[in-house]
Design an enzyme around this catalytic site. Sequence first.
Site, PDB file in Angstrom:
ATOM      1  N   HIS A  12       0.862  -1.304   0.205  1.00  0.00           N
ATOM      2  CA  HIS A  12      -0.006  -0.297  -0.077  1.00  0.00           C
ATOM      3  C   HIS A  12       1.147   1.066   0.277  1.00  0.00           C
ATOM      4  CE1 HIS A  12      -2.953  -2.875   2.660  1.00  0.00           C
ATOM      5  NE2 HIS A  12      -2.945  -3.263   1.445  1.00  0.00           N
ATOM      6  N   ASP A  16      -5.997   4.602   0.685  1.00  0.00           N
ATOM      7  CA  ASP A  16      -5.311   3.572   0.368  1.00  0.00           C
ATOM      8  C   ASP A  16      -7.364   2.880   0.700  1.00  0.00           C
ATOM      9  OD1 ASP A  16      -5.386   1.493   2.432  1.00  0.00           O
ATOM     10  OD2 ASP A  16      -3.725   2.098   2.250  1.00  0.00           O
TER      11      ASP A  16
END
Length: 473
Positions: A18, A116
Amino acid sequence: MATNKLHIAIVSSPGIGHLSPVLLLADRLVNNHNLHVTVIAVTTSTSAAQSQLISSITTNNHLSVIQIPAADISSIVAPDAKIVTQLCVMMKETVPSIRSVISAMDQHRPHVLIGDIFAYESWVVAEEFGMQKFVFVTSNAWFTGLFVYSPVLDKKVVGQYVDQTQGFEIPGCRHVSPDDVVDPMMDRADDSYRAYLDQAVRVTLTDGMLINTWEDLEPQSLDALRNNDILRSVVNNKPVYTVGPISRRSEPVDVKSGVIEWLEKQPENSVLYVSFGSGGTISHEQTKELAWGLEMSQQRFVWVVKPPTGKGSDGSYFSQMGGTPVPPDYFPDGFMTRTQKLGFLVSSWAPQVEILNHKSVGGFLTHCGWNSTLESITSGVPMIVWPLYAEQRMNATMLTDELEVAVGPAVLPTKKVVGREEIEKMIRVLMESRKGKTIRDNAKMLQESSDKAIKGSSGISIRKFIEDCWSRI
Ligand code: UDP
């Protein structure tokens, strides 16, 4: 900071998979699109790789990174809870710290907050401060289709997804086979499934989605997200922006690492790179079969070896180490001596992008994490797919069946140990056969498409995203 610049804050949840694309997106927004970006990186103390990644980013007046420790969830979540559950709870408990960071920016509050898919709780903070909120899907559009459609499937499908005999129709997209569903869909009784459904609904309540893909890579799924009546209503008619490939590029270094020095001495396209990403691990038995397969194929290889685990999958997600010598007892007797000239073993962590971009590397045996997949595509390297967790089974199917840039085992490695003969065969097909040539050629063509997208369609899409943000201010 110049006030005429759009200021964006991007929240990243823990995990290299991420953090890395978030930092790269930030870098692209600042350097190619002249924005001001603050990355809020939530990290766990067990990952040295995350801190290293942050320190490798060149910050300046327009790009800053604020690292905040993930909340301690040891008293609320069992240590053996699924990674999805841990990430969702961790990010929820970290919201107060994220709020403090945003609140402290009272002089130059960001106009927009991007998170995210695990950072969905932080959109509450965006609402409190009157900021626009967007999701950055660090995976692809096909996954996004399944993800946003999962709450609908939840109502339609009876019993476990993995027990169904037919694939799941995602309106306008390729269907998803029951074997390929994402990890949290594997067991509907597990907490992670509820967290995943909540996450999927929250994503559709943002102002739009940025996806790490590009138009020519996934025309069908992108068209479905934008134009299919059913899917469009699921995402509440929100815009979909393609920003990919957001992927690390190889950079020249002063001192070459041991593995790069070794690669320099090997013939062009002769080496298979083997790695299961930042989190992937395989079992003892599978490690031995893989070692046999590599040896029997008689092809050169670089293998990033992690300590084998009980049954494998995401065993090292929160902790990536490296540097210690690889113990010989992971392998069949005599493997290290017999393959001394053929192979190079790296302990736990390797300079992946530099390896994939090296001219000696001709193939990548990969767990199909989306970052690794994009790094392989942007380097023009064909793959052997070995999916382990998350959405990797879908990625693997896309690479073998749709894009035809990879080969894979007949039965998923998460279902059955892949035997040495099959491994040997896959390696030979990829590295030396006629069938392999088509796959190798396709990989080169896909690399060209990825190159074009950065300046072309994805550049246009990012500019549209910026315009749309300005129009709401
Ligand atoms: N990576 C690396 N060296 C390693 C293992 C992984 O540099 O030895 C990097 C890799 O280049 C990629 C990221 O870690 O950028 C892993 O992300 P991915 O989405 O492929 O998989 P995840 O680890 O999140 O499952």
